[in-house]
Scaffold this motif. Structure first.
Motif: not given
Length: 108
Positions: A1-28
């Motif tokens: 069963m799928f749980r509804k994910v709040p929009v604000l949570t997804m916005i925060k998650y996407i910003f975090n994901l973009l930040l992690e992609i940016y940081k990891s790219s330089f590290t690696y």
């Protein structure tokens, strides 16, 4: 069963994901040039069971440089990572849970 994910949570998650992609790219980039990384596979058991959230997390791991989700079985992920040591299995597990899964765990 799928749980509804709040929009604000997804916005925060996407910003975090973009930040992690940016940081990891330089590290690696630096690690690969210095040949300071060794690929190894680690199994991670997530605390979430919703297939949608597991899919979001596994795709986020693949999008982040230095990690690749190889397989998903229920809430268990098999991840290929480029870290500097194989004894870091528990740190990879904790890092993924903190950076990706923590947004979807209900607090309280």
């Amino acid at each position: 069963m799928f749980r509804k994910v709040p929009v604000l949570t997804m916005i925060k998650y996407i910003f975090n994901l973009l930040l992690e992609i940016y940081k990891s790219s330089f590290t690696y980039i630096v690690r690969i040039i210095k040949k300071d990384c060794k690929p190894f596979v680690v199994d991670i058991e997530l605390d979430v069971t919703d297939p949608l959230i597991i899919s979001i997390i596994s795709n986020s791991i693949t999008l982040t440089p230095g990690t690749l989700t190889i397989d998903v079985q229920g809430n268990k992920l098999t991840v290929l990572t480029l870290k500097d040591c194989e004894d870091c299995v528990s740190s990879v597990d904790a890092e993924i849970k903190e950076k990706f899964q923590s947004y979807f765990i209900e607090k309280g």
